[in-house]
Design a protein around this motif. Structure first.
Motif, PDB file in Angstrom:
ATOM      1  N   ASP A   1       0.830  -1.208   0.000  1.00  0.00           N
ATOM      2  CA  ASP A   1       0.000   0.000   0.000  1.00  0.00           C
ATOM      3  C   ASP A   1       0.865   1.259   0.000  1.00  0.00           C
ATOM      4  O   ASP A   1       0.566   2.228  -0.697  1.00  0.00           O
ATOM      5  N   ALA A   2       1.952   1.223   0.764  1.00  0.00           N
ATOM      6  CA  ALA A   2       2.853   2.377   0.801  1.00  0.00           C
ATOM      7  C   ALA A   2       3.506   2.597  -0.551  1.00  0.00           C
ATOM      8  O   ALA A   2       3.626   3.728  -1.014  1.00  0.00           O
ATOM      9  N   VAL A   3       3.902   1.518  -1.187  1.00  0.00           N
ATOM     10  CA  VAL A   3       4.509   1.635  -2.517  1.00  0.00           C
ATOM     11  C   VAL A   3       3.487   2.164  -3.506  1.00  0.00           C
ATOM     12  O   VAL A   3       3.776   3.069  -4.297  1.00  0.00           O
ATOM     13  N   ASP A   4       2.277   1.615  -3.463  1.00  0.00           N
ATOM     14  CA  ASP A   4       1.226   2.071  -4.370  1.00  0.00           C
ATOM     15  C   ASP A   4       0.901   3.542  -4.149  1.00  0.00           C
ATOM     16  O   ASP A   4       0.752   4.305  -5.098  1.00  0.00           O
ATOM     17  N   SER A   5       0.782   3.957  -2.906  1.00  0.00           N
ATOM     18  CA  SER A   5       0.469   5.358  -2.648  1.00  0.00           C
ATOM     19  C   SER A   5       1.633   6.259  -3.035  1.00  0.00           C
ATOM     20  O   SER A   5       1.434   7.384  -3.468  1.00  0.00           O
TER      21      SER A   5
ATOM     22  N   ALA B   1       1.560   9.356  -5.579  1.00  0.00           N
ATOM     23  CA  ALA B   1       2.083  10.680  -5.239  1.00  0.00           C
ATOM     24  C   ALA B   1       3.021  11.175  -6.329  1.00  0.00           C
ATOM     25  O   ALA B   1       2.969  12.348  -6.725  1.00  0.00           O
ATOM     26  N   ILE B   2       3.883  10.288  -6.815  1.00  0.00           N
ATOM     27  CA  ILE B   2       4.799  10.676  -7.898  1.00  0.00           C
ATOM     28  C   ILE B   2       4.013  11.052  -9.146  1.00  0.00           C
ATOM     29  O   ILE B   2       4.319  12.055  -9.809  1.00  0.00           O
ATOM     30  N   LEU B   3       2.993  10.269  -9.466  1.00  0.00           N
ATOM     31  CA  LEU B   3       2.166  10.561 -10.641  1.00  0.00           C
ATOM     32  C   LEU B   3       1.460  11.904 -10.468  1.00  0.00           C
ATOM     33  O   LEU B   3       1.420  12.714 -11.409  1.00  0.00           O
ATOM     34  N   ALA B   4       0.936  12.171  -9.284  1.00  0.00           N
ATOM     35  CA  ALA B   4       0.252  13.444  -9.031  1.00  0.00           C
ATOM     36  C   ALA B   4       1.223  14.616  -9.167  1.00  0.00           C
ATOM     37  O   ALA B   4       0.880  15.655  -9.748  1.00  0.00           O
TER      38      ALA B   4
END
Length: 75
Positions: free
Chosen positions: A50-54, A58-61
């Motif tokens: 979940d941390a990796v996915d979030s 964040a990087i995409l945003a």
């Protein structure tokens, strides 16, 4: 002459059955600990994913916001 055997089988010394019951209890506690450890590992892996996915989100945003700023500055 020896004492007659009971209907349930030959009599066992008290220390032997006590050791056997402690051994069974230890095996049960070990199995419970192993199960708890495996469950906590699964929870930890899920939290890490979940941390990796979030983090990816964040990087995409940030990338999208940066591109919008660049486009806004070019106009």
């Amino acid at each position: 002459m020896s004492a007659p055997a009971s209907a349930a089988g030959p009599a066992r010394p008290a220390w032997r059955s006590s050791r056997r019951s402690r051994s069974r209890a230890a095996v049960g506690r070990l199995a419970a600990a192993r199960h708890g450890f495996e469950r906590s590992l699964i929870a930890l892996r899920r939290a890490a994913l979940d941390a990796v996915d979030s983090g990816d989100l964040a990087i995409l945003a940030l990338r999208v916001c940066g591109e919008r700023r660049l486009r806004a500055g070019a106009e």
